[in-house]
Design a protein around this motif. Structure first.
Motif, PDB file in Angstrom:
ATOM      1  N   LYS A  19      32.866 -16.813   0.288  1.00 39.00           N
ATOM      2  CA  LYS A  19      32.506 -18.214   0.040  1.00 39.00           C
ATOM      3  C   LYS A  19      30.991 -18.420  -0.042  1.00 39.00           C
ATOM      4  O   LYS A  19      30.501 -19.048  -0.983  1.00 39.00           O
ATOM      5  CB  LYS A  19      33.124 -19.082   1.134  1.00 39.00           C
ATOM      6  CG  LYS A  19      32.853 -20.571   1.019  1.00 39.00           C
ATOM      7  CD  LYS A  19      33.816 -21.377   1.862  1.00 39.00           C
ATOM      8  CE  LYS A  19      33.915 -20.882   3.293  1.00 39.00           C
ATOM      9  NZ  LYS A  19      32.656 -21.114   4.050  1.00 39.00           N
TER      10      LYS A  19
ATOM     11  N   ASP B 122      30.159 -26.977   2.601  1.00 32.47           N
ATOM     12  CA  ASP B 122      30.682 -25.649   2.947  1.00 32.47           C
ATOM     13  C   ASP B 122      31.473 -25.770   4.238  1.00 32.47           C
ATOM     14  O   ASP B 122      30.930 -26.179   5.272  1.00 32.47           O
ATOM     15  CB  ASP B 122      29.507 -24.679   3.103  1.00 32.47           C
ATOM     16  CG  ASP B 122      29.945 -23.272   3.475  1.00 32.47           C
ATOM     17  OD1 ASP B 122      31.100 -22.917   3.189  1.00 32.47           O
ATOM     18  OD2 ASP B 122      29.114 -22.542   4.060  1.00 32.47           O
TER      19      ASP B 122
ATOM     20  N   LEU C 237      39.433 -21.033  -1.951  1.00 27.84           N
ATOM     21  CA  LEU C 237      39.122 -19.709  -2.479  1.00 27.84           C
ATOM     22  C   LEU C 237      40.173 -18.680  -2.079  1.00 27.84           C
ATOM     23  O   LEU C 237      40.684 -18.706  -0.954  1.00 27.84           O
ATOM     24  CB  LEU C 237      37.748 -19.253  -1.973  1.00 27.84           C
ATOM     25  CG  LEU C 237      36.510 -19.719  -2.751  1.00 27.84           C
ATOM     26  CD1 LEU C 237      36.496 -21.227  -2.938  1.00 27.84           C
ATOM     27  CD2 LEU C 237      35.229 -19.250  -2.070  1.00 27.84           C
TER      28      LEU C 237
ATOM     29  N   VAL D 169      34.337 -26.877  -0.095  1.00 27.71           N
ATOM     30  CA  VAL D 169      34.833 -25.542  -0.429  1.00 27.71           C
ATOM     31  C   VAL D 169      35.339 -24.878   0.844  1.00 27.71           C
ATOM     32  O   VAL D 169      34.626 -24.803   1.857  1.00 27.71           O
ATOM     33  CB  VAL D 169      33.728 -24.681  -1.067  1.00 27.71           C
ATOM     34  CG1 VAL D 169      34.297 -23.327  -1.497  1.00 27.71           C
ATOM     35  CG2 VAL D 169      33.114 -25.401  -2.266  1.00 27.71           C
TER      36      VAL D 169
END
Length: 249
Positions: free
Chosen positions: A70, A112, A144, A62
């Motif tokens: 996030k 992450d 995102l 991500v």
């Protein structure tokens, strides 16, 4: 003895009605993410050589511009309040952080990535690129976008680069999907307009990008988090139905 035939293939899912496929994926996602206490930080990598060799579980990563929400979203997805540190100061995440979902040995790994953009650092981008280009366990890249801010030039560059890599592999290495965050910062009419604009921008920039998921994870009740979980499970090939056929004794 009974004949046990277990079908756990995508071909079987192709026989299901779309609503049945969604229900199957939803059930699988609920099961995989149900034990939130078992989610665990595994490792951090600040350089390509320090990226850990794990146990071969499917992975999703991500990314997004700094301060896009996030960490807040990922805590909600994992069902935890503070497994990932959140901060009002952008750029808190400075390494690739690996989290196991499910009790050992786990179901999948969520990665992450550091934020990019004006507050990002060149070495973070190099680390992210190396991971995406070389990680065989990678199944999907989530990018995102802040509902209020939409896409800027850096977002488009990142999205376009991922789209090119996805097209080059025919989608066999990994897929790309957008997630729209912080939709609760907008009023209803503003949100509808912003979402439509972001959807259009994403498709024009990256035709292979899957339709974005709209989320709100700061306040309860959360919105879109279950859809993110379901998407992750599908990307990792864990949302496939299981059917057992028993023959005569």
């Amino acid at each position: 003895m009974s004949l046990h035939v277990v079908l756990k293939t995508r071909s079987f899912l192709g026989l299901l009605h779309p609503a049945e496929r969604r229900a199957s994926s939803s059930i699988a996602a609920n099961k995989i993410f149900s034990d939130s206490k078992s989610a665990e930080f595994l490792a951090a990598a600040g350089t390509p050589s320090s990226i850990p060799r794990l146990n071969g579980l499917p992975e999703v990563i991500v990314t997004g511009r700094a301060n896009v929400g996030k960490s807040t979203l990922l805590n909600a997805v994992l069902g935890r309040r503070s497994l990932l540190h959140t901060s009002k100061k952008p750029g808190r995440t400075q390494t690739l952080n690996f989290y196991r979902v499910g009790p050992p040995p786990g179901h999948l790994v969520l990665v992450d990535a550091p934020g990019y953009g004006s507050r990002g650092r060149p070495e973070w981008g190099e680390l992210f690129d190396y991971y995406v280009q070389n990680r065989v366990e990678l199944r999907r890249v989530y990018i995102l976008f802040h509902a209020r801010h939409g896409l800027n030039d850096v977002d488009r560059m990142m999205l376009s680069s991922l789209d090119e890599q996805c097209q080059a592999s025919g989608g066999l290495k990994f897929t790309v999907q957008g997630i729209i965050t912080k939709v609760d910062t907008l009023r209803d009419r503003e949100a509808a307009k912003a979402i439509k604009s972001i959807q259009k921008d994403i498709f024009e920039t990256a035709p292979t990008c899957l339709p974005p998921i709209v989320t709100s994870a700061l306040e309860h009740p959360h919105f879109g988090v279950d859809q993110v979980r379901q998407s992750i499970v599908d990307a990792c090939g864990l949302g496939q139905a299981e059917m057992k056929v028993f023959g005569p004794p």
